[in-house]
Each structure stands twice: as C-alpha cells, then as structure tokens.
Design an enzyme around this catalytic site. Structure first.
Site, short mmCIF file in Angstrom:
data_model
loop_
_atom_site.label_atom_id
_atom_site.label_comp_id
_atom_site.label_asym_id
_atom_site.label_seq_id
_atom_site.Cartn_x
_atom_site.Cartn_y
_atom_site.Cartn_z
N HIS A 132 43.33 33.79 33.87
CA HIS A 132 43.39 35.10 33.25
C HIS A 132 43.96 35.06 31.83
CE1 HIS A 132 42.95 39.39 33.67
NE2 HIS A 132 44.20 39.61 33.30
N ASP A 147 40.05 32.55 37.13
CA ASP A 147 40.82 33.79 37.04
C ASP A 147 40.84 34.53 38.38
OD1 ASP A 147 41.97 36.22 36.37
OD2 ASP A 147 40.73 36.54 34.60
N SER A 168 41.60 42.46 30.03
CA SER A 168 41.79 42.83 31.42
C SER A 168 41.43 44.30 31.62
CB SER A 168 43.22 42.51 31.85
OG SER A 168 43.36 42.53 33.25
#
Length: 687
Positions: free
Chosen positions: A659, A624, A538
């Site tokens: 995610h 995501d 991320s």
C-alpha cells in the site's frame, strides 16, 4: 512530447451478477486472481507487466526531468540525519541514517554514561530485499530484550523477532503473521501481540512468554464480530495492559494488570453501537476520552474499581474538538483542534488549578506531543511545523512554560522561508458550508488566474490532513506553482461532525467540497480551469475517481495512488480482508438496497463513461492488502476502453510492494519524482 506509444488493451471476458434485482456487468473482473493474496494467474501478471512496460516507455523521455527532481528532493534531506535522543528509564534512545542509507539504525546508550550501542540495524535487515518495513519496535521494561516486527514484501503480515540486547543474539522466539503492536509485561518475561487471521483481520490478543513455543501462547481475547479489529497497548503509567476492540464507530476496552497478565480481563464499559472511547490511568483513576454524548468528545473519569461509573471532568465544546488525553505522573495533557487548529492543554489533577494552553507563533501550523515514553517528567517533548516552517523538535518546561528548540529539520541545499507565503482560506461549498483550505505559494505568485496549482485531499475515515512541511513540495513551489490542501468533509479537520458529514449517505459532500474548493481557488485568481493538478491516495484515490467522472474539464493532471475505486465490488465481497470492517464507513450494500444504490451512484469504476478524461497517473501494489491491486488495474482498463480523448493514462503496479509503495527513503523519492515529472509535463511547466 507528442509521439506516445500505443497503450495496452486489457481483454474483456463476460462476467455478470445480480444484487437486489440489479444486474452488474463487469468484463474486467478476471483481473482479480482467485488465488489472492497469491497472484499467479499468467494472464493477470502478463497484463500488469504490459502496463508497466508502457509506463516505462511513456516516462522515458521525462527521465532527465525526473532525475533532476530526485536530485533536488534528495538534496533537501540530510543524508546522515539523526533524531534527538530521548530518555526512557536507564537509557537514551535515538535513530540515525548512514550517509546514503535507505533505512535508519536504532541506538541507545546508558544515561549514566557509556558507549553508544547499535540495537537494531535496519540496513542490514533490508539488505538484498526489494521491500523492507519495520513494524512494531518495543524494548522490555528491564531494558534487556528488543521485540520487533518486519515485513519484507508489503503484505503487512509481519514476523516478530526477539533480540537479547545484552548478548546481541536473536532468541529462537519467532512469530509469523503478526499485525499489531508489541507490549511487554512488567516482568520482561513476555509480551502481548495479535495475529492476523486468514482474512488479514486481527481478531485476537495473545500473550507470548519468552522461551515457550508459539503454539502454547495464551489467547487472552477473541473477537467474534468480523467487522471489529483488536489492538493491544498500555497505559502511560505502564501499570495496565490494554486490549481494545472496535470498528470505525464503536469501541470496547479491557484492562489487565501489567504484572499479572493471567488475571481476568477488566471491561471498562461494554460496547454500545456508535460510541467510541479510549482509556488512560492515573493512581487508580481512569481517564476516558469518549464521544458518548457529543461528536466533539469529552473527558470523563472513573475508579478502576467501578470503571463503568463515568463522571464528567471536561465537557464537550462547540469549537474545541478533543482528539486525545495522555496521563503523566503530575498532570495530564489534552490535545485537540480549535476550529481546525492544533491545541495542547496541560491540566493539573487538582481541578481547581486552571489549565494552561500552549501558544504557537503561526496562524496555521501542526503541533502535538512528540516522543514522551516516561510517566514522571518535568519536560514534554513537542513537535511543531507549518507549511513554511520545517519540522521542529521542542521541549516544554512544565514548571516555567518555557519552550526550548532542540532541533530544526536541516535542509542541506538551503531554505529561505521568506520566499514563500502561506494562508488558510475558507471557500464556500455549494450547500453553503465553509471548507478550510491550507495553501502555500511563492511570494511573487500571480493572483490573476494564470498560475498553476497542485491540490491534495483525502476525505475519509475521519483522518485530517495536517498543513505540515514538505521538502519534496518545494520542487513545485520553486517552479512557480502553488500547493493547496483541501480540508474537506469526511476527514475530522473541524471535528467529528465534519467526518460524519462526509460518510455513508453524506459521501457526496466529500466530492462536492473538493470540486467547489477547486472552483473557489479559480475564482480567487490562484489558477484556472485545466491549470490544476490533483492528487489523492487510497480513499483519496476514490476521491480522484469521483471528481474525474463528475468534472473532468477542471483538471490538468491527476495522480491516483493505490486508489480505492472499485468500491461497489469490494463492499459486496465479504471475503475480502477489510470489507466487513468498512461497512460502517461506506455502508453495507450486501444487506441494504439503499446503500447498494448509493455506492453504485458514485463508485468511480462503475461510473466511468464515454467522455474526455484528463491525463492520469495511476499506481497500485501487487501485495497491497488494503486496496487490492485489481482495483487500479480494472479502473485503468475500463478508462482506456471508454474515454474519448487521447490524453495519456499510465498504470504502474509495484510488483514487490504494497500500500505504501516502495520502501526506503531514496526509492520512495524516485517514485515521487516520476509522479512530479508527469504533473509538470502535463501542466506545461517543464518537460
């Protein structure tokens, strides 16, 4: 393994735009499906599938290694693991896994005695689904109803369901698109929640009454600022419902009587830019944890009748970073970090009684409050671990100070802590700042520079990476490698100022800290140039993108999971779900030319250049909502077209996840095993 298949080549299509008089060319912009979150563009899907096929070809010769790693990692996890039961009212609650199960089951039994009752069966809910995640889980105060939320595609748009635990039946009450916690009213007749709007922003708090149509739910609060998010909660006493709104730097809290949610919202204190605060309550006194006068935070109190009149109870400290306050019937707990190490302090409500700071045995560790649902308690549930100590559940006796160990994480294949060593180092960054590093390694690890090392970091949003225990990590250690966590600026490992010194116009500190930690570890003999594998996910993936642009020769392998790398385009697109709320973290390039130039100077995608890059493993998730799939896809495409080396680069897109990657404890381990195999291959440790 030298004969690699030919990688895919993404087409380029002319696309440009101008911002603040600067022309931006982006020939891979077409990889962003204009219909997102629905991804139906045939060319986009074809390219992602082509990349996935290439990934499978590259990883195929490594499958024997990957399967060994998976078996190792699985062998360290107790198949029929269960949690320590915890009392909440008239019931004891716990979870367990069936042998071989991917997902836990949720149980309870009466404190007074009786049979175990299965209240939620995640394996049954997940059956036949490629992805499954349980979100909010909340039992009503009277113990009769369970409200829970599920996501079955990774999009984080949850559906709320309600189960009658007396009969086992599902109620007709179903709420789609939820993105919040679930908090019951005192009468068990309804609950508070929040729904994500069309831009995946929770800008509301609603009250649902059982048996009533969802369309008639009462909107208790509506946030007008598109950069703010609304959350619901409750105080520890459960007397008050909490509606909180805020962004990354500012917060505002409202209270509602839990027994009268129709009452007017009580604003604790109107929002002030740059001020954060959260609230708990004890006998009509509010306990407010805030950074209003210092980034180290302090504790103030106020009467519920005059919530804006704050009186300091515990002032800010230079060394102690106060991270949270929890009220109980007879005492309150202050948690924080002292020069980066977790601390737990027990305070009596009588300020004349000195607080007690709990003591922990190791020099570097992770400790905090565990599951403590009840208000009136004489024992506190704690959690403890370190890089060499498995996860431990403890009870702290408030009267005597005795700590009782209830459970230590069991490692079925065996574990001997004496085989490993852990240290907490300080490495000097280029501006003279001392950056902490937590490191674990085999006791016979060479310190002559010949060793291999895996370095992990995050460095954003004020999120500290704790030096905790990992069974998966042991597969590196048992192959003679070291594992290090760089506690770089951008996280709040050393306090909120540590976070502030790594964001906005100080963002470069985060990247520089990471590079300087790597060079410092080389200087101390832990490894050598090219002997370091690095990883981040991320915002940590953004870090990976920045440091491969700036110092590509340092790294022997790079893992960038769901990486936030197309920073400039994302921060310019106000229509994306997260963008307005992200501006306090990264800057607003739409309105601020300086922010535009700053982001453009480090955005990994925008700074790919003709040079040799290290071997790279990149992942993304089609569903995501946090880091959209096209960010890793565009980055991989540009890297392929630009880099001057023949080092392998793979892009793996989870076509049915978001995610967090694949769900389920074994499926997620398989993904970890593939990444680990890639790293070991590229570092020359094992093929």
């Amino acid at each position: 393994m030298t004969d690699l298949p030919k990688p895919p080549v993404a087409a380029t299509r002319p696309h440009s735009f101008s911002v603040h008089g600067v022309r931006i060319d982006d020939p891979w912009a077409w990889l962003k499906d204009p219909n997102y979150p629905q991804v139906t563009d045939k060319d986009v899907l074809a390219y992602l599938e082509e990349e996935n096929a290439y990934f499978e070809k590259v990883i195929a010769p490594l499958k024997p290694l990957s399967e060994r790693l998976f078996k190792e990692m699985r062998g360290r996890i107790k198949e029929d693991e269960s949690t320590v039961p915890q009392k909440d009212g008239d019931w004891l609650y716990w979870t367990d896994f069936e042998t071989g199960g991917e997902y836990p089951r949720w149980w309870r039994k009466p404190v007074a005695g009786g049979d175990d009752a299965l209240i939620l069966d995640e394996p049954a809910l997940a059956a036949g689904k490629e992805y499954f995640r349980l979100g909010a889980f909340s039992v009503s105060p009277d113990g009769r109803y369970l409200a829970y939320a599920i996501d079955d595609n990774g999009s984080e748009r949850f559906e709320v369901r309600v189960k009658d635990l007396d009969t086992g039946d599902l109620l007709p009450d179903t709420i789609p698109g939820m993105l919040s916690e679930i908090v019951w009213t005192a009468d068990s007749a309804g609950f508070l929640y929040g729904v994500a709007n069309e831009n995946w922003r929770t800008d509301n708090a609603r009250w649902h009454r059982l048996g009533e149509p969802v369309e008639s739910d009462v909107e208790l609060f509506k946030e007008a600022d598109e950069g703010y998010r609304v959350a619901v909660g409750e105080t520890s006493s459960r007397k008050w419902l909490v509606v909180a709104t805020g962004d990354h730097v500012t917060s505002e809290v409202y209270l509602l009587p839990a027994d009268d949610p129709s009452a007017p919202l009580l604003c604790v204190s109107p929002r002030k830019p740059g001020r954060e605060y959260d609230v708990d309550e004890h006998d009509g006194t509010l306990f407010i944890h805030t950074n209003d006068v210092d980034p180290q935070f302090r504790l103030v109190t106020a009467s519920i009748d005059n919530p804006g009149e704050w009186v300091e109870r515990i002032g800010p400290s230079k060394h102690f970073y106060m991270t949270g306050v929890d009220c109980f019937a007879d005492f309150f707990i202050v948690e924080g970090r002292d020069d980066g190490l977790d601390q737990i302090e027990l305070h009596r409500y009588d300020p004349a009684i000195a607080p007690v700071r709990l003591k922990f045995p190791e020099a570097s560790y992770v400790a905090g409050l565990g599951d403590n649902p009840e208000y009136a308690v004489d024992k506190l549930r704690l959690s403890y671990e370190s890089m060499v100590t498995p996860g431990t559940v403890q009870d702290y006796d408030v009267a005597t100070g005795a700590i009782t160990t209830l459970k230590v994480q069991e490692i079925p294949s065996g574990y001997d802590a004496s085989k490993y060593r852990t240290e907490r180092l300080n490495i000097t960054a280029r501006d003279g700042t001392q950056v902490p590093v937590s490191i674990v390694y085999p006791k016979d690890f060479p310190r002559d520079g010949s060793g291999k090392l895996y370095l992990y970091a995050y460095g954003a949003y004020g999120y500290a990476i704790p030096p905790g225990f990992s069974t998966s990590r042991m597969s590196f250690l048992d192959r003679g490698m070291a594992f290090a966590i760089a506690h770089i600026r951008g996280g709040d490992d050393l306090g909120q100022q540590w976070y502030l010194d790594g964001k906005l116009d100080k963002r470069e500190n985060t990247f520089n800290d990471f590079v300087d930690v790597a060079k410092g570890l080389i200087a101390q003999g832990f490894t050598h140039q090219g002997g370091i594998a690095i990883a981040g996910r991320s915002a940590g993936g953004e870090l990976m993108g920045a440091v491969v642009n700036s110092d590509p020769d340092l790294w022997g392998a790079v893992v960038a999971d769901v990486p936030f790398v197309d920073v400039l385009n994302t921060m310019l697109d106000e229509r994306l779900p997260l963008t307005p709320g992200e501006w306090p973290e990264w800057g607003n390039p739409v309105e601020d030319p300086k922010a535009f130039e700053l982001i453009r100077s480090y955005s990994p995608y925008d700074n790919v250049k003709p040079q040799a890059y290290p071997p790279m493993f990149i992942s993304g998730g089609l569903n995501d909502p946090r880091v959209t799939y096209w960010e890793p896809a565009k980055w991989a495409a540009k890297l392929r077209a630009t880099k001057t080396d023949d080092n392998v680069l793979v892009l793996k897109t989870n076509m049915g996840a978001g995610h967090g990657g694949k769900s389920g404890r074994w499926e997620s381990l398989k993904e970890a095993a593939d990444e680990m195999a890639f790293v070991l291959w590229q570092l020359g440790v094992e093929e």
